[in-house]
Design a protein around this motif. Structure first.
Motif, PDB file in Angstrom:
ATOM      1  N   THR A 296       0.852  -1.179   0.000  1.00  0.00           N
ATOM      2  CA  THR A 296       0.000   0.000   0.000  1.00  0.00           C
ATOM      3  C   THR A 296       0.893   1.236   0.000  1.00  0.00           C
ATOM      4  OG1 THR A 296      -1.766  -1.129   1.171  1.00  0.00           O
ATOM      5  CG2 THR A 296      -1.768   1.272   1.278  1.00  0.00           C
ATOM      6  N   VAL A 297       0.557   2.192  -0.858  1.00  0.00           N
ATOM      7  CA  VAL A 297       1.346   3.414  -0.983  1.00  0.00           C
ATOM      8  C   VAL A 297       0.424   4.604  -0.763  1.00  0.00           C
ATOM      9  CG1 VAL A 297       2.825   4.762  -2.525  1.00  0.00           C
ATOM     10  CG2 VAL A 297       2.849   2.274  -2.649  1.00  0.00           C
ATOM     11  N   ARG A 298       0.877   5.545   0.046  1.00  0.00           N
ATOM     12  CA  ARG A 298       0.112   6.775   0.298  1.00  0.00           C
ATOM     13  C   ARG A 298       0.785   7.937  -0.414  1.00  0.00           C
ATOM     14  NH1 ARG A 298      -0.054   5.438   5.987  1.00  0.00           N
ATOM     15  NH2 ARG A 298       1.639   6.898   6.256  1.00  0.00           N
ATOM     16  N   CYS A 299      -0.033   8.811  -0.956  1.00  0.00           N
ATOM     17  CA  CYS A 299       0.478  10.019  -1.596  1.00  0.00           C
ATOM     18  C   CYS A 299       0.022  11.221  -0.784  1.00  0.00           C
ATOM     19  CB  CYS A 299      -0.046  10.113  -3.028  1.00  0.00           C
ATOM     20  SG  CYS A 299       0.516  11.590  -3.903  1.00  0.00           S
ATOM     21  N   GLY A 300       0.924  12.120  -0.488  1.00  0.00           N
ATOM     22  CA  GLY A 300       0.602  13.318   0.292  1.00  0.00           C
ATOM     23  C   GLY A 300      -0.317  14.267  -0.470  1.00  0.00           C
ATOM     24  N   ALA A 301      -0.811  15.266   0.235  1.00  0.00           N
ATOM     25  CA  ALA A 301      -1.784  16.191  -0.348  1.00  0.00           C
ATOM     26  C   ALA A 301      -1.188  17.024  -1.476  1.00  0.00           C
ATOM     27  CB  ALA A 301      -2.336  17.104   0.743  1.00  0.00           C
ATOM     28  N   GLY A 302       0.127  17.123  -1.526  1.00  0.00           N
ATOM     29  CA  GLY A 302       0.770  17.938  -2.557  1.00  0.00           C
ATOM     30  C   GLY A 302       0.972  17.216  -3.872  1.00  0.00           C
ATOM     31  N   GLY A 303       0.419  16.002  -4.019  1.00  0.00           N
ATOM     32  CA  GLY A 303       0.628  15.153  -5.195  1.00  0.00           C
ATOM     33  C   GLY A 303       0.201  15.801  -6.487  1.00  0.00           C
ATOM     34  N   PRO A 304      -0.060  15.072  -7.562  1.00  0.00           N
ATOM     35  CA  PRO A 304      -0.011  13.617  -7.625  1.00  0.00           C
ATOM     36  C   PRO A 304       1.423  13.086  -7.508  1.00  0.00           C
ATOM     37  CG  PRO A 304      -0.317  14.513  -9.811  1.00  0.00           C
ATOM     38  CD  PRO A 304      -0.380  15.666  -8.860  1.00  0.00           C
ATOM     39  N   CYS A 305       1.516  11.807  -7.124  1.00  0.00           N
ATOM     40  CA  CYS A 305       2.810  11.175  -6.945  1.00  0.00           C
ATOM     41  C   CYS A 305       3.043  10.204  -8.088  1.00  0.00           C
ATOM     42  CB  CYS A 305       2.831  10.400  -5.624  1.00  0.00           C
ATOM     43  SG  CYS A 305       2.548  11.434  -4.180  1.00  0.00           S
ATOM     44  N   LYS A 306       4.234  10.266  -8.667  1.00  0.00           N
ATOM     45  CA  LYS A 306       4.564   9.274  -9.678  1.00  0.00           C
ATOM     46  C   LYS A 306       6.045   8.995  -9.654  1.00  0.00           C
ATOM     47  CE  LYS A 306       5.218  12.105 -13.770  1.00  0.00           C
ATOM     48  NZ  LYS A 306       4.696  13.457 -13.886  1.00  0.00           N
ATOM     49  N   GLY A 307       6.395   7.812 -10.105  1.00  0.00           N
ATOM     50  CA  GLY A 307       7.780   7.397 -10.092  1.00  0.00           C
ATOM     51  C   GLY A 307       7.840   5.890 -10.222  1.00  0.00           C
ATOM     52  N   THR A 308       8.844   5.300  -9.592  1.00  0.00           N
ATOM     53  CA  THR A 308       9.021   3.859  -9.657  1.00  0.00           C
ATOM     54  C   THR A 308       9.161   3.313  -8.250  1.00  0.00           C
ATOM     55  OG1 THR A 308      10.164   4.063 -11.773  1.00  0.00           O
ATOM     56  CG2 THR A 308      10.491   2.009 -10.579  1.00  0.00           C
ATOM     57  N   LEU A 309       8.473   2.210  -7.977  1.00  0.00           N
ATOM     58  CA  LEU A 309       8.649   1.506  -6.712  1.00  0.00           C
ATOM     59  C   LEU A 309       9.634   0.377  -6.955  1.00  0.00           C
ATOM     60  CD1 LEU A 309       5.126   0.998  -5.110  1.00  0.00           C
ATOM     61  CD2 LEU A 309       6.904   2.587  -4.421  1.00  0.00           C
ATOM     62  N   GLN A 310      10.619   0.260  -6.086  1.00  0.00           N
ATOM     63  CA  GLN A 310      11.577  -0.835  -6.174  1.00  0.00           C
ATOM     64  C   GLN A 310      11.390  -1.749  -4.984  1.00  0.00           C
ATOM     65  OE1 GLN A 310      15.488   0.931  -6.339  1.00  0.00           O
ATOM     66  NE2 GLN A 310      15.430   1.048  -8.572  1.00  0.00           N
ATOM     67  N   LEU A 311      11.340  -3.038  -5.249  1.00  0.00           N
ATOM     68  CA  LEU A 311      11.281  -4.049  -4.196  1.00  0.00           C
ATOM     69  C   LEU A 311      12.690  -4.600  -4.039  1.00  0.00           C
ATOM     70  CD1 LEU A 311       9.676  -5.921  -2.260  1.00  0.00           C
ATOM     71  CD2 LEU A 311       9.403  -7.470  -4.209  1.00  0.00           C
ATOM     72  N   THR A 312      13.223  -4.509  -2.826  1.00  0.00           N
ATOM     73  CA  THR A 312      14.570  -5.014  -2.580  1.00  0.00           C
ATOM     74  C   THR A 312      14.518  -6.125  -1.545  1.00  0.00           C
ATOM     75  OG1 THR A 312      15.068  -3.423  -0.821  1.00  0.00           O
ATOM     76  CG2 THR A 312      15.577  -2.736  -3.072  1.00  0.00           C
ATOM     77  N   ALA A 313      15.568  -6.925  -1.520  1.00  0.00           N
ATOM     78  CA  ALA A 313      15.672  -8.013  -0.548  1.00  0.00           C
ATOM     79  C   ALA A 313      17.139  -8.260  -0.265  1.00  0.00           C
ATOM     80  CB  ALA A 313      15.017  -9.284  -1.081  1.00  0.00           C
ATOM     81  N   ARG A 314      17.396  -8.910   0.848  1.00  0.00           N
ATOM     82  CA  ARG A 314      18.768  -9.284   1.183  1.00  0.00           C
ATOM     83  C   ARG A 314      19.003 -10.733   0.786  1.00  0.00           C
ATOM     84  NH1 ARG A 314      18.843  -5.498   5.251  1.00  0.00           N
ATOM     85  NH2 ARG A 314      20.712  -4.245   5.110  1.00  0.00           N
ATOM     86  N   THR A 315      20.169 -10.976   0.203  1.00  0.00           N
ATOM     87  CA  THR A 315      20.551 -12.341  -0.141  1.00  0.00           C
ATOM     88  C   THR A 315      21.183 -12.986   1.083  1.00  0.00           C
ATOM     89  OG1 THR A 315      22.749 -11.651  -0.849  1.00  0.00           O
ATOM     90  CG2 THR A 315      21.010 -11.656  -2.531  1.00  0.00           C
ATOM     91  N   GLY A 316      21.474 -14.266   0.983  1.00  0.00           N
ATOM     92  CA  GLY A 316      22.097 -14.978   2.092  1.00  0.00           C
ATOM     93  C   GLY A 316      23.415 -14.356   2.508  1.00  0.00           C
ATOM     94  N   SER A 317      24.129 -13.751   1.558  1.00  0.00           N
ATOM     95  CA  SER A 317      25.421 -13.147   1.880  1.00  0.00           C
ATOM     96  C   SER A 317      25.276 -11.703   2.371  1.00  0.00           C
ATOM     97  CB  SER A 317      26.334 -13.190   0.654  1.00  0.00           C
ATOM     98  OG  SER A 317      25.703 -12.580  -0.454  1.00  0.00           O
ATOM     99  N   GLY A 318      24.021 -11.243   2.500  1.00  0.00           N
ATOM    100  CA  GLY A 318      23.792  -9.918   3.063  1.00  0.00           C
ATOM    101  C   GLY A 318      23.720  -8.788   2.055  1.00  0.00           C
ATOM    102  N   HIS A 319      23.894  -9.087   0.777  1.00  0.00           N
ATOM    103  CA  HIS A 319      23.791  -8.042  -0.239  1.00  0.00           C
ATOM    104  C   HIS A 319      22.334  -7.683  -0.465  1.00  0.00           C
ATOM    105  CE1 HIS A 319      27.975  -8.242  -1.334  1.00  0.00           C
ATOM    106  NE2 HIS A 319      27.892  -9.569  -1.451  1.00  0.00           N
ATOM    107  N   ARG A 320      22.060  -6.380  -0.665  1.00  0.00           N
ATOM    108  CA  ARG A 320      20.699  -5.952  -0.985  1.00  0.00           C
ATOM    109  C   ARG A 320      20.580  -5.857  -2.493  1.00  0.00           C
ATOM    110  NH1 ARG A 320      16.208  -4.739   1.228  1.00  0.00           N
ATOM    111  NH2 ARG A 320      16.881  -4.812   3.364  1.00  0.00           N
ATOM    112  N   VAL A 321      19.568  -6.532  -3.034  1.00  0.00           N
ATOM    113  CA  VAL A 321      19.369  -6.536  -4.481  1.00  0.00           C
ATOM    114  C   VAL A 321      17.958  -6.064  -4.799  1.00  0.00           C
ATOM    115  CG1 VAL A 321      21.060  -8.351  -4.977  1.00  0.00           C
ATOM    116  CG2 VAL A 321      18.713  -8.987  -4.393  1.00  0.00           C
ATOM    117  N   VAL A 322      17.802  -5.438  -5.960  1.00  0.00           N
ATOM    118  CA  VAL A 322      16.480  -5.035  -6.434  1.00  0.00           C
ATOM    119  C   VAL A 322      15.894  -6.242  -7.157  1.00  0.00           C
ATOM    120  CG1 VAL A 322      15.188  -3.492  -7.953  1.00  0.00           C
ATOM    121  CG2 VAL A 322      17.151  -2.618  -6.671  1.00  0.00           C
TER     122      VAL A 322
END
Length: 93
Positions: free
Chosen positions: A23-49
Motif C-alpha cells: 500500500t502506498v500513500r500520496c501526500g496532499a501535494g501530489g499527484p505522486c509518480k515514479g518507480t517503486l523498487q522491491l529489494t531483498a537481502r541475499t544470504g550473503s547480506g547483499h541488498r538486491v532489487v
C-alpha cells in the motif's frame, strides 16, 4: 513529488514468488509518480532489487501497488532464500 510513502507493514510477497504488493500513500501535494523498487537481502547480506514497477497515485490517495518479481529471483523467493524485503520509491520529477 516526494510525498509518496510505501507502508512497510502492508508489504506482502506472494508465496509463488511471482509478485509482491504494497500500500502506498500520496501526500496532499501530489499527484505522486515514479518507480517503486522491491529489494531483498541475499544470504550473503547483499541488498538486491528484485522487482520494480511504475506508479501514479493522486494527491491525498492511497493505493495498493503490485510489483512483479523478476524471473531470476522467483525461485529464491519461493525457497525462502531472500529476506529483509523492503520497498522504496524512486521519484521522477
Amino acid at each position: 513529488g516526494d510525498q509518496v510513502v510505501p507502508v512497510p507493514s502492508s508489504l506482502q510477497v506472494a508465496p509463488s514468488g511471482a509478485q509482491a504488493s504494497v500500500t502506498v500513500r500520496c501526500g496532499a501535494g501530489g499527484p505522486c509518480k515514479g518507480t517503486l523498487q522491491l529489494t531483498a537481502r541475499t544470504g550473503s547480506g547483499h541488498r538486491v532489487v528484485i522487482g520494480a514497477t511504475p506508479y501514479r497515485i493522486g494527491a491525498g490517495h492511497r493505493d495498493r501497488v503490485r510489483i512483479r518479481i523478476a524471473q531470476r529471483y522467483r525461485a529464491a523467493v519461493r525457497h525462502h532464500r531472500l529476506h529483509g524485503y523492503a520497498v522504496r520509491a524512486v521519484h521522477r520529477h
